[in-house]
Design a protein around this motif. Sequence first.
Motif, PDB file in Angstrom:
ATOM      1  N   ALA A 281      27.602 -18.257 -10.107  1.00 25.94           N
ATOM      2  CA  ALA A 281      29.044 -18.016 -10.090  1.00 25.94           C
ATOM      3  C   ALA A 281      29.429 -17.085  -8.949  1.00 25.94           C
ATOM      4  CB  ALA A 281      29.488 -17.431 -11.428  1.00 25.94           C
ATOM      5  N   ASP A 282      28.610 -16.055  -8.732  1.00 23.07           N
ATOM      6  CA  ASP A 282      28.858 -15.136  -7.621  1.00 23.07           C
ATOM      7  C   ASP A 282      28.710 -15.850  -6.283  1.00 23.07           C
ATOM      8  OD1 ASP A 282      29.252 -12.343  -6.634  1.00 23.07           O
ATOM      9  OD2 ASP A 282      27.248 -12.679  -5.804  1.00 23.07           O
ATOM     10  N   LYS A 283      27.702 -16.717  -6.193  1.00 24.61           N
ATOM     11  CA  LYS A 283      27.466 -17.493  -4.965  1.00 24.61           C
ATOM     12  C   LYS A 283      28.681 -18.344  -4.616  1.00 24.61           C
ATOM     13  CE  LYS A 283      24.621 -21.404  -3.386  1.00 24.61           C
ATOM     14  NZ  LYS A 283      23.491 -22.310  -3.777  1.00 24.61           N
ATOM     15  N   HIS A 284      29.274 -18.955  -5.621  1.00 22.48           N
ATOM     16  CA  HIS A 284      30.397 -19.877  -5.384  1.00 22.48           C
ATOM     17  C   HIS A 284      31.760 -19.238  -5.652  1.00 22.48           C
ATOM     18  CE1 HIS A 284      27.704 -23.256  -4.715  1.00 22.48           C
ATOM     19  NE2 HIS A 284      27.065 -22.980  -5.834  1.00 22.48           N
ATOM     20  N   ARG A 285      31.759 -17.936  -5.958  1.00 21.19           N
ATOM     21  CA  ARG A 285      32.995 -17.196  -6.195  1.00 21.19           C
ATOM     22  C   ARG A 285      33.819 -17.837  -7.308  1.00 21.19           C
ATOM     23  NH1 ARG A 285      34.839 -15.520   0.011  1.00 21.19           N
ATOM     24  NH2 ARG A 285      32.858 -14.490   0.548  1.00 21.19           N
ATOM     25  N   ILE A 286      33.131 -18.056  -8.425  1.00 21.24           N
ATOM     26  CA  ILE A 286      33.751 -18.664  -9.601  1.00 21.24           C
ATOM     27  C   ILE A 286      33.652 -17.688 -10.769  1.00 21.24           C
ATOM     28  CG2 ILE A 286      33.501 -20.515 -11.322  1.00 21.24           C
ATOM     29  CD1 ILE A 286      32.493 -22.298  -9.067  1.00 21.24           C
TER      30      ILE A 286
END
Length: 308
Positions: A281-286
């Motif tokens: 989620a952090d990687k994809h800013r979700i």
Amino acid sequence: MEIKKVSIVGLGALGILFGHHLSKKLPKADLRIIADQDRIKRYQTEGVYCNGEHCDFNYVTPDELVEPADLILFTVKYDGLKDAISAVKNHVGEQTILLSALNGITSEAIIGEAYGLNKVLYCVAQGMDAVKVGNQLTYDNMGMLSFGEHDPEIRSEKAERVAAFFDKTEVPYEVVSEMVKRQWGKFMLNVGVNQTVAIYESNYGEIQKEGPARETMIAAMREVIVLSEKEGIYLTEKDIDYWLTILATLSPEGKPSMAQDFDARRHSEVELFAGTVLKLADKHRISTPVNRDLYDRIKLFESNYDSK
């Protein structure tokens, strides 16, 4: 090349389940349970039992020189994978096939780094409702092993060999072409089921019926669907329906591994489930609020082990 010699590393729920089954199908010397000397002594002293039957296993230490296995089954927890990879070194030969029944979506790559991805089949253990308490394992549904190659266009000679062996030994299985998607689906299920049942301190029955627990489980799974799209896997609501159908077959009194960890006051695989979701989620800013809440609650629960 026919599979005749099998080695299993990890005598948790799946290790006992498949080990006990195979012990009835193979000569004792051809099925080897790899464990360190202290564990072997404990297993031999206390016994290991599966559905009330004593398991007559052939134990070998990692240092023992043996004929290479045709098939090695990894049934450890994720935090034991590094040691397991080292423990099987004397069992790996040119024709050895490596099968990982671990949760998560990364163990095959890690095993492949050590021994070569050409030896690895991607695998998912699904549909079992085994519960292990101490040295006793009980289950109603054996489930099955789904396996195949990373490339959906390939049904390899390795997969054919394993399928033939499982046919001969009556191990339930399915050869799957889209194994990466199947692994993500099982990961989605684990994220929902393992964490929800643990937090609600309940069992499969709690999430097989309508109510807050089932709603939490499905909400956590839907966050994985969003992430899968970003990772190019593209899970859908149909995948949730598939896994809920599998879930419905499990014994209502059974519990997933994380709930069993809670009962035994062991640290769980939360980093493998919500921890992985949060990193992606952090990687994809979700935003993944359900898994954030589950992660925080599970970590808080575990932080209290020493104080109780």
